[in-house]
Design a protein around this motif. Structure first.
Motif, mmCIF file in Angstrom:
data_model
loop_
_atom_site.group_PDB
_atom_site.id
_atom_site.type_symbol
_atom_site.label_atom_id
_atom_site.label_comp_id
_atom_site.label_asym_id
_atom_site.label_seq_id
_atom_site.Cartn_x
_atom_site.Cartn_y
_atom_site.Cartn_z
ATOM 1 N N ARG A 83 0.839 -1.203 0.000
ATOM 2 C CA ARG A 83 0.000 0.000 0.000
ATOM 3 C C ARG A 83 0.875 1.253 0.000
ATOM 4 N NH1 ARG A 83 -2.603 -0.469 6.074
ATOM 5 N NH2 ARG A 83 -0.869 0.484 7.226
ATOM 6 N N ILE A 86 -0.339 7.949 1.791
ATOM 7 C CA ILE A 86 -1.586 8.661 1.489
ATOM 8 C C ILE A 86 -1.339 9.826 0.539
ATOM 9 C CG2 ILE A 86 -3.358 10.148 2.526
ATOM 10 C CD1 ILE A 86 -3.223 8.188 4.964
ATOM 11 N N LEU A 185 -4.503 2.380 -1.589
ATOM 12 C CA LEU A 185 -4.468 2.673 -0.154
ATOM 13 C C LEU A 185 -4.320 1.423 0.706
ATOM 14 C CD1 LEU A 185 -7.226 5.406 0.290
ATOM 15 C CD2 LEU A 185 -4.800 5.668 0.811
ATOM 16 N N THR A 186 -4.962 0.343 0.282
ATOM 17 C CA THR A 186 -5.060 -0.842 1.144
ATOM 18 C C THR A 186 -4.230 -2.024 0.671
ATOM 19 O OG1 THR A 186 -6.973 -1.788 -0.021
ATOM 20 C CG2 THR A 186 -7.426 -0.156 1.708
ATOM 21 N N PRO A 211 -12.117 2.402 2.876
ATOM 22 C CA PRO A 211 -10.683 2.133 3.042
ATOM 23 C C PRO A 211 -10.274 2.033 4.510
ATOM 24 C CG PRO A 211 -11.023 3.802 1.358
ATOM 25 C CD PRO A 211 -12.355 3.562 2.004
ATOM 26 N N THR A 212 -10.953 2.796 5.380
ATOM 27 C CA THR A 212 -10.582 2.784 6.801
ATOM 28 C C THR A 212 -10.837 1.432 7.463
ATOM 29 O OG1 THR A 212 -12.742 3.781 7.274
ATOM 30 C CG2 THR A 212 -10.835 5.249 7.219
ATOM 31 N N ARG A 215 -7.455 0.270 6.671
ATOM 32 C CA ARG A 215 -6.357 1.194 6.966
ATOM 33 C C ARG A 215 -6.913 2.383 7.753
ATOM 34 N NH1 ARG A 215 -1.951 3.570 2.567
ATOM 35 N NH2 ARG A 215 -0.778 4.845 4.063
ATOM 36 N N VAL A 218 -6.393 6.440 7.168
ATOM 37 C CA VAL A 218 -6.870 7.193 6.003
ATOM 38 C C VAL A 218 -7.724 8.363 6.488
ATOM 39 C CG1 VAL A 218 -8.331 7.099 3.937
ATOM 40 C CG2 VAL A 218 -6.813 5.190 4.477
ATOM 41 N N ASP A 223 -11.570 8.858 2.867
ATOM 42 C CA ASP A 223 -12.401 7.666 3.073
ATOM 43 C C ASP A 223 -13.804 7.898 2.525
ATOM 44 O OD1 ASP A 223 -12.817 4.999 4.453
ATOM 45 O OD2 ASP A 223 -14.309 6.196 5.517
#
Length: 410
Positions: A83, A86, A185-186, A211-212, A215, A218, A223
């Protein structure tokens, strides 16, 4: 079905890529599609699209000469690096958004935005590749690929309207971009089943993922953006790529080197800024001034948001209320009554847009936060609970929303 060769342009002394239709696969239909892809790529004049230098035929084999990109696809990047930071995800997404906005202005829909179709150059710039499935609305030469209305795209990244074989528009590409950003992101695609059937079932029957969930670090704005881009119904997604760009560009900072890919950006243009200057303005008129709401006092900025809302600019009003809430929360905390009120106004602004899922998710979050501070029987919590129940009954089912995509492709 094709061959791709690195080559040297001896006339202009530059490296290029030469792409052929392989002799073994050669037929009239494939040659037509090959030429069509080259013309569509050349049609989109943007630095985020590889330049087309030449198109021709050699010994009966069609070929196209393209700009050589010194970089790596996002699919390979995630496979190698895992990943991404950010800031880099936002930088990549902002660039792709600018490309999609340029595409929207000529009615072009890519229809296959995914990690393997986006490259990151070593200077931090992004290129969108492979226009083989693209269409241009209202242009019969590029309105369709096949004679039948078959689904075209990549499972897990193609929007629900593509799965159903329904009409597509620019929001179809926003879905693909949302799925791509989730992947960056993930390290995982947003919808990943054991088989094609289970993946499609997850896409159509499950709420869009956050996504949170994978992860937690984020930012909330990122998100929420990606969750909204993955909405089943196009109307629940952002209106244009300009909105996506506006949310991502401020997050594109603190870009660490990516080993073996972007080792040293010192002295070069920082990532997303390579394309920033080419972001077209939105076609929709601006109702009020472009004053930064955070430069106004809360009362003035809130009044400005109310004017936007009254003029039907619901999404702009929601964004301004959220910005005010975030700004005020930094000084007074999330539990401050004014922060609650501003977030409540922002959530409700999504209802007239038909974005019931987004409004419900924000209302539920506010209800839980308020209940933790004032207790579950506080009048504001009770009112929110009743509002959520009423709104839940009003919203159409996901499958109903997906089946009523407006016919804007023809």
């Amino acid at each position: 079905m094709g061959e791709v060769w690195p080559a040297q342009d001896t006339l202009l002394d530059r490296p290029v890529i030469v792409k052929f239709v392989s002799a073994a696969a050669m037929n009239i239909e494939l040659a037509r599609r090959f030429r069509r892809e080259a013309l569509l790529t050349a049609r989109l004049d943007h630095p985020g699209v590889p330049a087309v230098y030449d198109l021709g035929e050699q010994d009966g084999q069609p070929y196209v000469v393209l700009q050589k990109i010194n970089g790596v696809t996002l699919a390979d990047l995630v496979a190698e690096q895992g990943r991404l930071p950010i800031g880099w995800v936002a930088a990549i997404g902002a660039q792709v958004s600018s490309i999609l906005l340029a595409a929207q202005q000529i009615g072009l829909v890519h229809r296959d935005i995914k990690p393997s179709n986006v490259m990151l150059d070593r200077n931090g710039a992004v290129k969108v590749l492979d226009f083989g499935l693209a269409v241009i609305r209202d242009d019969e030469r590029y309105s369709r690929i096949t004679q039948t209305e078959q689904s075209l795209g990549t499972v897990g990244y193609m929007a629900p309207e593509q799965i159903f074989g329904d009409a597509v528009d620019h929001r179809t590409d926003l879905y693909g971009l949302g799925a791509t950003l989730f992947d960056l992101l993930t390290g995982h695609p947003p919808f990943d089943g054991v088989t094609t059937t289970t993946t499609l079932r997850h896409q159509m029957d499950d709420p869009p993922p956050h996504p949170t969930d994978l992860r937690p670090d984020v930012p909330a704005v990122l998100d929420d953006l990606i969750h909204t881009m993955l909405a089943i119904h196009p109307h629940d997604r952002p209106d244009t790529a300009a909105e996506v760009y506006a949310a991502l560009a401020p997050l594109a900072q603190d870009l660490p080197p990516i080993p073996g890919v972007a080792d040293d950006l010192t002295g070069s243009v920082p990532a997303y800024a390579a394309i920033v200057g080419r972001v077209p303005q939105q076609a929709r008129p601006v109702v009020t001034s472009t004053i930064d709401p955070l430069q106004l006092d809360v009362e003035q900025a809130s009044k400005q948001a109310e004017q936007l809302h009254a003029a039907g600019e619901f999404r702009a009003a929601a964004r301004q209320w959220r910005q005010l809430a975030d700004h005020h929360a930094r000084s007074h905390g999330d539990s401050h009554p004014l922060v609650f009120d501003l977030r409540l106004r922002a959530a409700r602004a999504h209802v007239p847009l038909g974005e019931h899922d987004r409004a419900l998710r924000q209302l539920k979050s506010l209800m839980h936060s308020r209940a933790q501070v004032d207790g579950p029987e506080h009048f504001a919590v009770v009112e929110l609970r009743q509002e959520i129940e009423r709104l839940s009954k009003e919203r159409p089912s996901p499958r109903e929303r997906a089946r009523h995509v407006p016919d804007v492709d023809h």
